[in-house]
Design a protein around this motif. Structure first.
Motif, PDB file in Angstrom:
ATOM      1  N   VAL A   1       8.067  54.720  69.796  1.00  0.00           N
ATOM      2  CA  VAL A   1       8.249  56.297  70.467  1.00  0.00           C
ATOM      3  C   VAL A   1       8.329  56.168  71.709  1.00  0.00           C
ATOM      4  O   VAL A   1       8.782  56.793  72.464  1.00  0.00           O
ATOM      5  N   LYS A   2       7.157  55.463  72.285  1.00  0.00           N
ATOM      6  CA  LYS A   2       7.198  55.373  74.065  1.00  0.00           C
ATOM      7  C   LYS A   2       8.111  54.802  74.516  1.00  0.00           C
ATOM      8  O   LYS A   2       9.069  55.269  75.003  1.00  0.00           O
ATOM      9  N   LYS A   3       8.574  53.487  73.773  1.00  0.00           N
ATOM     10  CA  LYS A   3      10.301  53.234  73.730  1.00  0.00           C
ATOM     11  C   LYS A   3      11.549  53.778  73.780  1.00  0.00           C
ATOM     12  O   LYS A   3      12.154  54.382  74.744  1.00  0.00           O
ATOM     13  N   LEU A   4      11.235  54.736  72.926  1.00  0.00           N
ATOM     14  CA  LEU A   4      12.343  55.830  72.732  1.00  0.00           C
ATOM     15  C   LEU A   4      11.977  57.075  73.608  1.00  0.00           C
ATOM     16  O   LEU A   4      13.513  57.663  74.050  1.00  0.00           O
ATOM     17  N   TYR A   5      10.714  58.035  73.740  1.00  0.00           N
ATOM     18  CA  TYR A   5      10.563  58.640  75.066  1.00  0.00           C
ATOM     19  C   TYR A   5      11.417  58.141  76.679  1.00  0.00           C
ATOM     20  O   TYR A   5      11.953  58.843  77.085  1.00  0.00           O
ATOM     21  N   ASP A   6      11.338  56.822  76.362  1.00  0.00           N
ATOM     22  CA  ASP A   6      11.718  56.229  78.019  1.00  0.00           C
ATOM     23  C   ASP A   6      13.116  56.195  78.044  1.00  0.00           C
ATOM     24  O   ASP A   6      13.713  56.593  79.223  1.00  0.00           O
ATOM     25  N   LEU A   7      13.649  56.097  76.953  1.00  0.00           N
ATOM     26  CA  LEU A   7      15.375  56.140  76.449  1.00  0.00           C
ATOM     27  C   LEU A   7      14.983  57.065  76.963  1.00  0.00           C
ATOM     28  O   LEU A   7      16.830  57.597  77.632  1.00  0.00           O
ATOM     29  N   ALA A   8      14.790  58.487  76.298  1.00  0.00           N
ATOM     30  CA  ALA A   8      14.974  59.784  76.782  1.00  0.00           C
ATOM     31  C   ALA A   8      15.394  60.494  78.250  1.00  0.00           C
ATOM     32  O   ALA A   8      16.068  60.920  78.490  1.00  0.00           O
TER      33      ALA A   8
END
Length: 554
Positions: free
Chosen positions: A345-352
């Protein structure tokens, strides 16, 4: 829209040719069509940017509410015509996410060049799998004869986020594109040899998984792929339901269903309609009924849907209900496959966080310039000579497809160039391709150009004629970077084609298949322009309307 949906499994599956033959007009309904061919796409996340509602006076948002808004917008961007990954806000969803290797090819992808601010571009390949590997996907995809067969990558879109985060470029590759497949080694160890003949690009997914689709893109384009996201039919429907209606337009009544049963089933009246759920999936899969009934028209429809969805999300009126987002996250993570660099989730949030920086007006959708094949490959498409490479080069060079300037600055080498007369360069002829031999005398001709420019220590390697799609310059160590860039500047070769490599002991210039003719290098840096054949569509273009094929109107 309730619980999780099935995943698309690709490990260990043996490839089996399912390329459409002339006596099978549309072998399998997929993303492409219901009773036609398939063109699925698992994809991923959205972007938040310039939108938002509220007055000048508003109460501070909670951290969770901000996550919902940002996630919703990135989810839109990454959906790109096929469905998306809901924004994975809670850690327990991490276990839902399926992970695969980024690339299964044996070539190491080149590193990005940083700009003056130390920023690098970001490239994400969105893959639509048409797998019929779950009850939900079988119901949506149909074509019982294909249940359990190796999946096809029927939707492939590359997202290029510029180094300065000022713009986003998208390239769709038609699933009927014919190309050479690279060698791929599946996670279970099975080896798929490089193809000797042209193969349809969507077959790459059955050669070990999405990592082979990534390797195939790199083989053709030379564009480094940083991440991939893949999703299936059920993921698209759950995403479209969660988002709500997205306005799309047709210039006449359309019913994508012919007397022979071909078509997605889409039925709309002339004008603008808000589509969601299975109707949105029908729109994204429609081939029969748009323009010339090919993948090219379908790609345009997907681009129109994508842009419209981003505009809707950025109005701040979609996906603000936490319960809807939770349902979306449950369904999407169960359907999502990503590379191991996007597995939390953290990596996807950073991508966002990165994608939300791009304003809608700087989003450009395009399709790989192409031409139709002939003979046994009639109806298939091939990259259009010149135009396709131009588009790929612009992405490699981080040049915006919308023609507007970015904040890019030239990267100065860490080590300055020596006087050109002291720079030793070896030139080799790498102009050969799978179907054509090396162009006679090319290494000598380019060596003469360098000598005329003052590079007196230039020589020719007469033995190494291994082919290369693009002209490139390699150097072995940092102290020769400035020298290698000086060679590139003298010949008008983009600096993105200058790479550090341990495969050479000095500066080596390979004259590639893109420079078979005498004269200057085909494209001068700084003068690149998106080819008209790419069909570029801007994110703010609200007047886009799909042309309906007269045979499918009512």
């Amino acid at each position: 829209m309730g619980g999780p949906v099935g995943r698309s499994s690709t490990r260990g599956e043996r490839t089996r040719s399912r390329v459409r033959r002339d006596d099978r007009p549309d072998d399998r309904p997929g993303w492409a069509e219901a009773p036609g061919r398939r063109s699925g796409a698992r994809n991923g996340p959205p972007v938040e940017g310039d939108g938002g509602r509220g007055s000048a006076r508003r109460a501070p948002r909670s951290g969770k509410r901000r996550v919902l808004r940002w996630s919703a917008t990135l989810l839109a961007l990454l959906i790109l015509g096929t469905g998306g990954a809901g924004y994975l806000y809670y850690e327990y969803l991490n276990g839902n996410i399926r992970k695969e290797d980024l690339t299964l090819g044996d070539k190491r992808m080149a590193d990005h060049k940083a700009n003056a601010a130390g920023q690098t571009p970001l490239n994400i390949l969105l893959i639509g799998s048409d797998a019929r590997d779950s009850e939900a996907n079988q119901k949506l995809g149909g074509a019982k004869e294909t249940f359990g067969a190796p999946p096809l990558a029927d939707v492939q879109m590359l997202l290029h986020l510029s180094a300065d985060r000022s713009n986003l470029s998208v390239i769709s590759m038609p699933r009927d594109t014919m190309l050479k497949m690279p060698k791929c080694t599946a996670p279970d160890g099975e080896i798929f040899p490089a193809s000797r003949r042209d193969v349809q690009t969507n077959e790459s997914l059955g050669r070990g998984g999405p990592g082979c689709t990534v390797a195939t893109w790199y083989e053709l384009t030379g564009i480094r792929v940083d991440h991939f996201m893949m999703i299936d039919f059920a993921g698209v429907v759950s995403m479209a339901d969660a988002i709500g209606g997205v306005p799309v337009c047709v210039d006449a009544n359309i019913h994508s269903r012919g007397a022979d049963g071909k078509g997605s089933g889409l039925k709309l009246e002339k004008g603008t309609t808000s589509v969601k759920g299975e109707q949105a999936l029908q729109w994204l899969r429609t081939r029969y009924g748009f323009e010339d009934n090919t993948d090219l028209g379908r790609a345009k429809a997907q681009h129109q849907y994508m842009n419209s969805m981003v505009r809707e999300l950025r109005k701040g009126t979609k996906l603000t209900d936490p319960a809807k987002l939770m349902n979306l996250a449950e369904a999407a993570t169960a359907a999502l496959t990503v590379d191991k660099g996007l597995d939390t989730v953290k990596k996807l949030y950073d991508l966002a966080e990165e994608f939300k920086k791009v304003p809608t007006k700087r989003i450009t959708m395009s399709t790989m310039p192409n031409v139709y094949g002939t003979g046994v490959n009639n109806g298939r498409v091939y990259p259009k000579a010149g135009d396709a490479e131009q588009l790929f080069r612009m992405v490699r060079d981080d040049v915006p497809l919308d023609g507007k300037p970015s904040k890019r600055k030239a990267v100065e080498p860490k080590d300055p160039s020596a006087p050109v007369g002291e720079i030793a360069v070896t030139v080799r002829n790498a102009t050969g391709t799978g179907t054509r031999g090396p162009a006679s005398g090319r290494a000598g001709h380019v060596a003469d150009q360098l000598k005329e420019a003052g590079f007196g220590k230039t020589g020719v390697d007469p033995d190494n004629v291994t082919g290369a799609a693009r002209t490139g310059i390699l150097y072995p160590s940092t102290d020769l970077e400035g020298d290698a860039q000086a060679v590139a500047k003298a010949l008008g070769i983009p600096l993105s084609q200058v790479k550090k490599s341990t495969d050479v002991s000095g500066i080596s210039l390979a004259v590639g298949a893109d420079w078979r003719e005498d004269g200057a290098y085909p494209v001068s840096p700084g003068k690149q322009k998106t080819p008209e054949s790419a069909g570029a569509l801007n994110g703010e273009e609200e007047g886009a309307c799909m042309k309906v094929n007269p045979a499918y109107t009512w």
